[in-house]
Design a protein around this motif. Structure first.
Motif, mmCIF file in Angstrom:
data_model
loop_
_atom_site.group_PDB
_atom_site.id
_atom_site.type_symbol
_atom_site.label_atom_id
_atom_site.label_comp_id
_atom_site.label_asym_id
_atom_site.label_seq_id
_atom_site.Cartn_x
_atom_site.Cartn_y
_atom_site.Cartn_z
ATOM 1 N N LEU A 347 0.820 -1.208 0.000
ATOM 2 C CA LEU A 347 0.000 0.000 0.000
ATOM 3 C C LEU A 347 0.856 1.260 0.000
ATOM 4 C CD1 LEU A 347 -2.703 -0.910 2.684
ATOM 5 C CD2 LEU A 347 -2.983 -0.855 0.193
ATOM 6 N N PRO A 348 0.388 2.317 -0.676
ATOM 7 C CA PRO A 348 1.062 3.615 -0.558
ATOM 8 C C PRO A 348 1.122 4.038 0.913
ATOM 9 C CG PRO A 348 -0.586 3.654 -2.314
ATOM 10 C CD PRO A 348 -0.778 2.357 -1.583
ATOM 11 N N GLY A 349 2.210 4.688 1.281
ATOM 12 C CA GLY A 349 2.376 5.093 2.663
ATOM 13 C C GLY A 349 3.008 4.044 3.539
ATOM 14 N N SER A 350 3.430 2.927 2.943
ATOM 15 C CA SER A 350 4.090 1.856 3.691
ATOM 16 C C SER A 350 5.592 1.897 3.427
ATOM 17 C CB SER A 350 3.534 0.490 3.288
ATOM 18 O OG SER A 350 3.884 0.185 1.945
ATOM 19 N N TRP A 351 6.348 1.292 4.345
ATOM 20 C CA TRP A 351 7.790 1.173 4.136
ATOM 21 C C TRP A 351 8.086 0.367 2.881
ATOM 22 C CZ3 TRP A 351 10.910 4.295 6.464
ATOM 23 C CH2 TRP A 351 10.616 4.797 7.740
ATOM 24 N N GLU A 352 7.296 -0.679 2.632
ATOM 25 C CA GLU A 352 7.543 -1.525 1.469
ATOM 26 C C GLU A 352 7.334 -0.746 0.168
ATOM 27 O OE1 GLU A 352 6.318 -4.173 4.898
ATOM 28 O OE2 GLU A 352 5.633 -2.270 4.054
ATOM 29 N N ALA A 353 6.303 0.096 0.127
ATOM 30 C CA ALA A 353 6.075 0.927 -1.065
ATOM 31 C C ALA A 353 7.199 1.932 -1.246
ATOM 32 C CB ALA A 353 4.728 1.633 -0.954
ATOM 33 N N LEU A 354 7.663 2.512 -0.135
ATOM 34 C CA LEU A 354 8.794 3.433 -0.209
ATOM 35 C C LEU A 354 10.032 2.731 -0.764
ATOM 36 C CD1 LEU A 354 10.356 6.065 0.535
ATOM 37 C CD2 LEU A 354 10.731 5.027 2.785
ATOM 38 N N PHE A 355 10.322 1.532 -0.260
ATOM 39 C CA PHE A 355 11.494 0.800 -0.737
ATOM 40 C C PHE A 355 11.367 0.496 -2.226
ATOM 41 C CE2 PHE A 355 11.822 -1.127 3.796
ATOM 42 C CZ PHE A 355 12.423 0.038 4.257
ATOM 43 N N HIS A 356 10.151 0.207 -2.672
ATOM 44 C CA HIS A 356 9.913 -0.075 -4.089
ATOM 45 C C HIS A 356 10.221 1.152 -4.952
ATOM 46 C CE1 HIS A 356 7.976 -1.551 -7.721
ATOM 47 N NE2 HIS A 356 7.163 -0.501 -7.720
ATOM 48 N N THR A 357 9.878 2.324 -4.464
ATOM 49 C CA THR A 357 10.089 3.543 -5.269
ATOM 50 C C THR A 357 11.563 3.876 -5.452
ATOM 51 O OG1 THR A 357 9.961 5.037 -3.353
ATOM 52 C CG2 THR A 357 7.891 4.525 -4.490
ATOM 53 N N THR A 358 12.450 3.315 -4.627
ATOM 54 C CA THR A 358 13.881 3.587 -4.800
ATOM 55 C C THR A 358 14.442 2.910 -6.042
ATOM 56 O OG1 THR A 358 14.621 1.663 -3.513
ATOM 57 C CG2 THR A 358 14.170 3.713 -2.296
ATOM 58 N N ARG A 359 13.728 1.918 -6.571
ATOM 59 C CA ARG A 359 14.137 1.168 -7.761
ATOM 60 C C ARG A 359 15.479 0.446 -7.557
ATOM 61 N NH1 ARG A 359 10.751 2.453 -11.843
ATOM 62 N NH2 ARG A 359 12.131 1.516 -13.415
ATOM 63 N N LEU A 360 15.776 0.131 -6.304
ATOM 64 C CA LEU A 360 16.993 -0.618 -6.006
ATOM 65 C C LEU A 360 16.770 -2.126 -6.083
ATOM 66 C CD1 LEU A 360 18.319 1.475 -2.974
ATOM 67 C CD2 LEU A 360 19.251 1.412 -5.300
ATOM 68 N N ASP A 361 15.533 -2.537 -6.167
ATOM 69 C CA ASP A 361 15.113 -3.934 -6.311
ATOM 70 C C ASP A 361 15.394 -4.747 -5.050
ATOM 71 O OD1 ASP A 361 14.060 -6.205 -7.527
ATOM 72 O OD2 ASP A 361 15.996 -6.813 -8.320
ATOM 73 N N ARG A 362 16.642 -5.092 -4.785
ATOM 74 C CA ARG A 362 17.015 -5.864 -3.597
ATOM 75 C C ARG A 362 18.188 -5.169 -2.929
ATOM 76 N NH1 ARG A 362 16.227 -12.224 -4.112
ATOM 77 N NH2 ARG A 362 14.130 -12.201 -4.966
ATOM 78 N N PHE A 363 18.049 -4.918 -1.619
ATOM 79 C CA PHE A 363 19.130 -4.180 -0.963
ATOM 80 C C PHE A 363 19.214 -4.502 0.522
ATOM 81 C CE2 PHE A 363 15.416 -1.267 -0.958
ATOM 82 C CZ PHE A 363 15.313 -0.957 0.394
ATOM 83 N N PHE A 364 20.377 -4.147 1.085
ATOM 84 C CA PHE A 364 20.629 -4.233 2.520
ATOM 85 C C PHE A 364 20.682 -2.819 3.075
ATOM 86 C CE2 PHE A 364 23.768 -3.968 5.985
ATOM 87 C CZ PHE A 364 23.166 -4.803 6.916
ATOM 88 N N LEU A 365 20.071 -2.628 4.231
ATOM 89 C CA LEU A 365 20.014 -1.305 4.842
ATOM 90 C C LEU A 365 20.382 -1.414 6.312
ATOM 91 C CD1 LEU A 365 19.171 1.704 4.433
ATOM 92 C CD2 LEU A 365 16.858 1.029 5.135
ATOM 93 N N ALA A 366 21.518 -0.815 6.697
ATOM 94 C CA ALA A 366 21.881 -0.736 8.106
ATOM 95 C C ALA A 366 21.031 0.342 8.762
ATOM 96 C CB ALA A 366 23.363 -0.415 8.249
ATOM 97 N N LEU A 367 20.507 0.035 9.937
ATOM 98 C CA LEU A 367 19.590 0.956 10.623
ATOM 99 C C LEU A 367 20.128 1.251 12.022
ATOM 100 C CD1 LEU A 367 16.319 -0.788 9.423
ATOM 101 C CD2 LEU A 367 17.066 1.502 8.762
ATOM 102 N N GLY A 368 19.286 1.162 13.021
ATOM 103 C CA GLY A 368 19.728 1.385 14.388
ATOM 104 C C GLY A 368 20.089 2.834 14.647
#
Length: 430
Positions: A347-368
């Motif tokens: 859904l729009p407004g979700s983290w998953e939709a945001l990640f999709h818009t980056t067009r990186l396809d598959r990625f690792f993200l350090a957080l914390g």
């Protein structure tokens, strides 16, 4: 990172695109170098990619970093049969080792990816002394009756009198073979709970531990620990099923507290038998991610990840996995048949939709703590469990979460594929 960055730019700047090689995991392995607990999540209980990646990461943690315990979101006695197989004990082949996973949803552990992992682990362990072999263990508490029976089976040949006491303590459980029915009757006062007898049996096993182990060494330590943890399952499962209908205790909290209690006990046991006591956990994101960073906190709920952070502090690493679309293995109703279902695009407004818009396809993200402040904001996050109900997507599968507060690191896969369940055997071995 500048606080003015939008979530989109923050992800674009920090994400490391995956290329499908073993180097994809090097940043995570670096983060895991001094950790005692690495919790690997999953956005669904039926995505083959998540299982495959967790297996590859776990193999590296075992071979390169010295982790020696794999704890899964599965029942204790079922997983112990897998543990015996990977330790080189018993007569099971890999298919037989997973035969006890028959409770719905059996596909969580009866699938090809898990089978390949335990085959690899048995081969890896073969050249090692017993105290250094990595084990596989279950964290869950649904096996009330099977755990009670396992305690009695353990005691019968070595202490017939205590075995008879256990039969009497567990007699209240034996009248009703349906845990839900037992919980309902106990909560409504139509039967007395078995709490007192179950606790007595657990305490008796704990008091006997040193004497039994001193006489018989490592093999006795393993078998006694198996029985002792089964006795703990009986105590906590009895409370879980009783309170499920009593409306006095949050049963989610009871379950995750049991998982945390088991995990703590497990690493101490691994250290006592001469290992590192460093554990990898495979469980759903909803258990692995810190509940304090989600809307669960508003309901007074905690979870395994939150409790492990409290226990281990900076020695805990919580890793999430997300997907935007693809296919999942899930049922449409409880106890229903597993189906291959199309995952609706996030859904729009979700983290998953945001990640999709980056067009990186598959990625690792350090957080914390080092993540951009904008990644600590709350957005929708999707969780698909053993049921997937796309017709009620928003209500059934989304919650508010701060992704950087929830996880220390994250893998996003834009499109994923479903697990293929293995057939469930009709006859279960011991």
């Amino acid at each position: 990172m500048p606080s003015a960055l939008t979530p989109f730019l923050a992800v674009r700047e920090a994400a490391l695109r995956l290329d499908g090689t073993s180097s994809d995991y090097l940043p995570l392995l670096e983060l895991a170098r001094d950790k005692q607990f690495v919790l690997l999540g999953e956005a669904t209980h039926g995505t083959a990619d998540f299982y495959r990646m967790r297996a590859e990461i776990t193999q590296a943690l075992i071979t390169d970093e010295g982790f020696d315990a794999v704890a899964i979101e599965g029942d204790w006695p079922d997983a112990w049969r897998v543990n015996r197989y990977v330790q080189g004990e018993g007569d099971d082949d890999s298919t037989g080792a997973i035969a006890d996973f028959q409770r719905f949803p059996s596909w969580m552990w009866r699938n090809q990816e898990f089978l390949l992992f335990i085959e690899w682990l048995r081969e890896h362990n073969a050249g090692l002394p017993a105290e250094r072999r990595t084990g596989v263990y279950g964290l869950d508490l649904y096996s009330l009756y099977r755990s009670a029976e396992a305690v009695i089976r353990y005691l019968a040949p070595i202490d017939p009198m205590q075995a008879e006491s256990a039969r009497q303590y567990y007699a209240a459980l034996d009248h009703v073979r349906d845990p839900a029915a037992y919980g309902y009757q106990a909560a409504t006062g139509s039967r007395m709970p078995a709490t007192e007898g179950a606790i007595r049996q657990l305490l008796q096993l704990r008091s006997d531990e040193a004497a039994r182990i001193s006489r018989n060494g490592l093999a006795a330590m393993d078998s006694h620990y198996f029985a002792e943890q089964n006795a703990l399952v009986v105590v906590n499962a009895e409370a879980y099923y009783r309170e499920m209908f009593g409306r006095r205790v949050n049963t989610w909290n009871l379950r995750d507290a049991h998982m945390a209690q088991t995990l703590k006990s497990l690493v101490e046991y691994r250290q006592r038998r001469g290992g590192s006591g460093r554990a990898v956990v495979w469980a759903h994101n909803s258990h692995v991610g810190d509940a304090n960073a989600t809307e669960s906190r508003l309901r007074g709920e905690w979870n395994l990840g939150q409790l492990v952070r409290r226990l281990a502090g900076e020695r805990a690493l919580l890793v999430g996995f997300t997907t935007y679309t693809g296919y999942v293995c899930a049922a449409s109703e409880w106890d229903g048949e597993p189906e291959r279902k199309r995952i609706v695009p996030a859904l729009p407004g979700s983290w998953e939709a945001l990640f999709h818009t980056t067009r990186l396809d598959r990625f690792f993200l350090a957080l914390g703590a080092g993540a951009s402040r904008t990644l600590f904001e709350a957005m929708l996050e999707r969780a698909i469990g053993v049921l997937y109900l796309p017709q009620s997507e928003r209500a059934s599968h989304y919650f508010d979460a701060s992704i950087a507060g929830q996880f220390d690191a994250l893998f996003h896969l834009d499109e994923t594929d479903a697990l293929e369940p293995l057939p469930t055997p009709h006859n279960v071995g011991s």
